[in-house]
Design a protein around this motif. Sequence first.
Motif, PDB file in Angstrom:
ATOM      1  N   ALA A   1       0.817  -1.216   0.000  1.00  0.00           N
ATOM      2  CA  ALA A   1       0.000   0.000   0.000  1.00  0.00           C
ATOM      3  C   ALA A   1       0.849   1.263   0.000  1.00  0.00           C
ATOM      4  O   ALA A   1       1.845   1.360   0.721  1.00  0.00           O
ATOM      5  CB  ALA A   1      -0.914   0.000   1.222  1.00  0.00           C
TER       6      ALA A   1
ATOM      7  N   SER B   1      -2.203  -2.416  -5.196  1.00  0.00           N
ATOM      8  CA  SER B   1      -2.006  -2.595  -3.753  1.00  0.00           C
ATOM      9  C   SER B   1      -3.316  -3.079  -3.140  1.00  0.00           C
ATOM     10  O   SER B   1      -4.374  -2.998  -3.765  1.00  0.00           O
ATOM     11  CB  SER B   1      -1.556  -1.298  -3.088  1.00  0.00           C
TER      12      SER B   1
ATOM     13  N   ALA C   1      -5.829  -2.221  -0.458  1.00  0.00           N
ATOM     14  CA  ALA C   1      -6.273  -1.159   0.438  1.00  0.00           C
ATOM     15  C   ALA C   1      -7.780  -1.013   0.271  1.00  0.00           C
ATOM     16  O   ALA C   1      -8.320  -1.296  -0.813  1.00  0.00           O
ATOM     17  CB  ALA C   1      -5.579   0.157   0.101  1.00  0.00           C
TER      18      ALA C   1
END
Length: 425
Positions: free
Chosen positions: A19, A384, A386
């Motif tokens: 992230a 990522s 998230a």
Amino acid sequence: MIIEADLLIHSAAQVVTCASDVPKRGVAMQDVGVILDEAVVVKDGRILNIGPTKSIRQQYSASQTVDASGKVICPGFVDPHTHVVYAGDRLGEFEQRIRGATYLEIMAAGGGIVSTMRATRNASVDELAEATLPRLAQMLRLGTTTAEVKTGYGLDLDSELKMLEAIAVLDLAQPIDLVPTFMPAHAIPPEFNGRSDAYVDWVVNEMIPAAAAWYKGSHFLVDGRPLFCDVFCEQNAFNLAQSRQVLEAGLAHGLPPKIHADEFTSLGGVGLAVELGATSVDHLDVTSPEDGARLADSDAVGIVLPAVNFNLGSHDFADARALIDAGTAVALSTDINPGSAPCPSQPLVMAIATRYQRLLPAEAMNAVTINAAFGVGLGDKVGSLAVGKQADLLLLNCTDYRQLAYQFGGNLIDAVVKNGRLLSL
Ligand code: NIG
Ligand code: FE
């Protein structure tokens, strides 16, 4: 109150988030954000939450639950530089190189990119799509969930538009999200031998405007995916002035720039790309420390392609270690293409980069996920794990993500979740 979700994956040995709101640079590339015994919960194609397995299972129930004990969850890979759409192959040149010819010699003798151009011009949109589907299927099995794809084997107006059309058809026909790049300035077609300026005029005055018009009517615009413009800034391809003309024309039509720079010779492409605010600068094999510093000071992602050096039997790899240490946000890519890198595998690229470019496994992991996502302008959507991001993730058959770079030649991808859907591969 229990919240209903679509997919809940729990008890993972590691969740690797990668992230970051910006491309990772310097020591930040050594951090992949590992968390232990976590769960990921997905709804409507997006990540709804990530947290300790126990608390996630108390808060959510899902129509599909996966036990990831003994496995790693990580973001789907982004392959930010590919020429995966083409017809034919270059097996003959492979043998020529084994016998001693170089890539540039083959190119100068009318082979190389131009030989794939001939096959690609002769193929229909459907034939191009049919030839490309198995390659994309392999990339998916090896963990790639988003890939940039360049034109550049058409090298005339109709054939370049045909390649864009094939990219659009392929995007809708299979799970990998494709990001199109217009690259008629990939090689000088034989009709323009000795008249490269005239070809560049055609690219600038007709092809780029036509591609921009095509993009305005395409689903890529609706979906928020850009159409990039790229140029091969290289000896026997396009010189610096021509590269500038191409990228400035792209910019004038709303196509953000990318560049192939410093693959074999350094013509100043890095400085040009930085000046024009390029999204990425790719290859960087022979980049000087001065240009490395320029790149590190810019917002551009530096994409290195070590499968090319490997495939060409070279021992001289881009100095990605120095690029990272100087502060460049480095990404890795396969460059999958029929000539310099017939390679669908981001894990193999990680294996090469860790050995020959001295990237740590963590750096290689960030380089195929979050930094690669920024390298195709999609860092806010993919790359990522998230909350709110597209649920593109992988289950790895190992308990430590570093195995991905440590092992090579096999496939540790156990499962792929694309847009929240667990795929059967
Ligand atoms: O990125 N360098 C130019 N383009 C590709 C090679 C394409 C080909 O050989 O067909 C590359 O290496
Ligand atoms: Fe390339």
